[in-house]
Design a protein around this motif. Sequence first.
Motif, mmCIF file in Angstrom:
data_model
loop_
_atom_site.group_PDB
_atom_site.id
_atom_site.type_symbol
_atom_site.label_atom_id
_atom_site.label_comp_id
_atom_site.label_asym_id
_atom_site.label_seq_id
_atom_site.Cartn_x
_atom_site.Cartn_y
_atom_site.Cartn_z
ATOM 1 N N LEU A 1 49.306 33.501 37.042
ATOM 2 C CA LEU A 1 47.643 33.819 36.886
ATOM 3 C C LEU A 1 47.901 34.552 35.221
ATOM 4 C CD1 LEU A 1 46.994 38.042 39.424
ATOM 5 C CD2 LEU A 1 46.098 34.972 39.285
ATOM 6 N N MET A 2 46.518 34.055 35.046
ATOM 7 C CA MET A 2 46.040 34.460 33.497
ATOM 8 C C MET A 2 45.922 36.585 33.258
ATOM 9 S SD MET A 2 43.170 31.672 32.126
ATOM 10 C CE MET A 2 42.862 31.366 34.173
ATOM 11 N N ASN B 1 43.472 41.300 35.175
ATOM 12 C CA ASN B 1 42.400 42.384 34.802
ATOM 13 C C ASN B 1 41.055 42.667 35.366
ATOM 14 O OD1 ASN B 1 44.303 43.041 32.938
ATOM 15 N ND2 ASN B 1 43.006 42.476 31.357
ATOM 16 N N ALA B 2 40.638 41.271 35.854
ATOM 17 C CA ALA B 2 39.592 41.450 36.922
ATOM 18 C C ALA B 2 39.895 42.166 38.314
ATOM 19 C CB ALA B 2 39.016 40.660 36.929
ATOM 20 N N GLY B 3 40.872 41.882 38.545
ATOM 21 C CA GLY B 3 41.310 42.079 40.243
ATOM 22 C C GLY B 3 41.597 43.722 39.713
ATOM 23 N N LYS B 4 42.315 44.151 38.509
ATOM 24 C CA LYS B 4 42.167 45.439 38.802
ATOM 25 C C LYS B 4 40.954 46.046 38.861
ATOM 26 C CE LYS B 4 46.513 45.016 36.331
ATOM 27 N NZ LYS B 4 46.905 44.737 34.777
ATOM 28 N N LYS B 5 39.739 45.469 37.844
ATOM 29 C CA LYS B 5 38.655 46.278 38.295
ATOM 30 C C LYS B 5 38.019 46.829 39.644
ATOM 31 C CE LYS B 5 37.098 44.740 33.710
ATOM 32 N NZ LYS B 5 35.878 44.020 32.983
ATOM 33 N N GLY B 6 38.316 45.082 40.715
ATOM 34 C CA GLY B 6 37.881 45.115 41.607
ATOM 35 C C GLY B 6 38.525 46.425 42.608
ATOM 36 N N MET C 1 43.224 27.929 39.193
ATOM 37 C CA MET C 1 44.262 29.728 38.437
ATOM 38 C C MET C 1 43.648 30.368 39.182
ATOM 39 S SD MET C 1 45.740 27.081 36.791
ATOM 40 C CE MET C 1 46.965 28.254 35.812
ATOM 41 N N GLY C 2 43.666 30.638 40.442
ATOM 42 C CA GLY C 2 43.194 31.786 40.934
ATOM 43 C C GLY C 2 43.813 32.773 42.113
ATOM 44 N N LEU D 1 38.979 39.934 44.520
ATOM 45 C CA LEU D 1 39.537 38.231 44.665
ATOM 46 C C LEU D 1 38.473 37.978 44.165
ATOM 47 C CD1 LEU D 1 41.440 37.455 48.241
ATOM 48 C CD2 LEU D 1 42.393 38.241 45.729
ATOM 49 N N ASN D 2 37.207 38.117 44.745
ATOM 50 C CA ASN D 2 35.747 37.580 43.763
ATOM 51 C C ASN D 2 36.123 37.358 42.671
ATOM 52 O OD1 ASN D 2 34.352 35.509 45.642
ATOM 53 N ND2 ASN D 2 34.202 37.043 47.103
ATOM 54 N N PRO D 3 35.951 38.296 41.837
ATOM 55 C CA PRO D 3 35.667 38.627 40.092
ATOM 56 C C PRO D 3 37.214 37.509 39.865
ATOM 57 C CG PRO D 3 35.902 40.932 40.835
ATOM 58 C CD PRO D 3 36.161 39.710 42.429
ATOM 59 N N MET D 4 38.438 37.666 40.326
ATOM 60 C CA MET D 4 38.919 37.416 39.797
ATOM 61 C C MET D 4 38.975 35.788 39.767
ATOM 62 S SD MET D 4 42.758 39.541 41.608
ATOM 63 C CE MET D 4 44.305 38.265 40.504
#
Length: 383
Positions: free
Chosen positions: A25-26, A31-36, A216-217, A276-279
Motif C-alpha cells: 500500500l502507498m 491514510n485514506a483507509g484510516k479516514k474511512g 495498488m489498492g 475500501l472505496n476511499p483507499m
Amino acid sequence: MNNQRKKFEISRKVAYLNCANMSPLMKKVANAGKKGIAKKFKPYNLTGDDYFNDPHTAKKLFAQLINCPDWKRIATVGSAAYGIAAAAKNVPLKKGEKILVTDEQFPSNYYVWKQLAKEKEAEIVVAAAPDTTERRGEKWNEIILNSIDSQTKVVTMGQVHWADGTLFDLVKVREKCDEVGAALIVDGTQTVGAYPFDVQQIRPDALIVPAYKWLMGPYSIGLAYYGEMFDNGQPLEYPWVTAKDADKFSMGMEYVDGFRPGSLRYDMGQMSNFILNPMLIQSLKQVNQWTTNFIQTHCSDITHEPILRLKELGMYIEDEDSRGHHIFGVKYPEGTLDQLQKALKKHRVFVSFRGKFVRVAPHVYNDTRDMNKLIRAFEEVYS
Ligand SMILES: Cc1ncc(COP(=O)(O)O)c(C=O)c1O
C-alpha cells in the motif's frame, strides 16, 4: 518521475519483487483507509450520498484507466472470482458448446467455468502452452487462436499468463471471437494498472480486476467492466444498492422493478464499503497519474540488464515482445528449486514460485539495487 519508493514504506533490507502476488500500500492509500475507519466512529455523520459517491468516483477513475467512455459500465466486485461468476451466470451456452481457457489458468477463472460446463453439458477446451523455449509466446498465441472454432461460445483468459508472464494478443483473440460469435471474458488481474488495456480496442465482453495487485489498492474489492452482452443479465445477488433509483435514497417500503442503469446491476452487496472505496480512489488516482507507459518503461529499464544476465546463467525467460515488463517468469533448471529458494531467502528477495517458473514482478518502487539482489541470489546457485 523518480523516487516513487518514498510513497511506500518498503524496507531497504528487502527486494520486494512480488507485486503480482500483493502490491504494497502507498502511505496515502493507507491514510485514506484510516479516514474511512474514522467515519465508522461517528456514523451519525454518514449521509445517503456516502453510499454512492465514493464507489462512483472509483468507477470513473477505473473507466479512465481502461479508456471506457461510460463509467456506468463498471461494477464494484469483491474479487476476481465474484466478477467472473457474474459473467459466467449470463453467457449464452448450450449443450455441446465450448468454453476456451488457457493452460494452468488461475483457479478463480477456471472452477466457475468447470461448474458451468457441467451444468450445461458443455466442454472446457484448454489451449495448452507449447513445450518449447523457441518463440514460445508466439506459438502459444497461435494455439489459442487455432483452438477457437464455431462451437466456442466463451473464451476466458488473462492478458498475460499469471505464472510466466506470457503476453496474449487479445485484439486477435477478439477478432476470432467475433468470427465465431464467442464472448470474450478477460481476467485483467495481472495487467490492468501496470500494462495498457484499452476497452475500446480490445472490446472484451467483460473485464474483471481485483484492486490488490496492479491497481495498488486494498484487498477484498475490485472493479469489473461488463459490455452490452450483459445488459439484461441477472446478477449474483440482489442488494438494495443495485435496485432502480436506489441512489435517490427515498428508502420507502415500496419495492421497485428493475436495476440501476448500465452494468450497475452487477455491483456487489455493500459496494459502498467506507474504508475500501476511499483507499481504492487514492490508488487509482496514482495509477492514472503514473500511466502504464511510465510503469512499463521503468520496469523495462531496471530489468533489461538483469534479464540478460539471467539468460547468461542459463535461465529461460520469454522473448521481450511476448511479455510485459512488469511480470516475467524465470525458468530454472529442474532439481534446483531448494537451492534457489534458499539463496533468494538469504538475500531477502521476495518473488513467487509458480509451476516451473520463478515469477518476478517489479514496480516503480523497485530499482537496480533490488534487481542486483535477485541476480546475486541466482549467481550463487548457477555460476
Ligand atoms: C490471474 C489471476 N486472477 C485472479 C487472481 C485473484 O483471484 P481472486 O480475486 O478471486 O482471489 C489472481 C491472484 O493471484 C491471479 O493471478
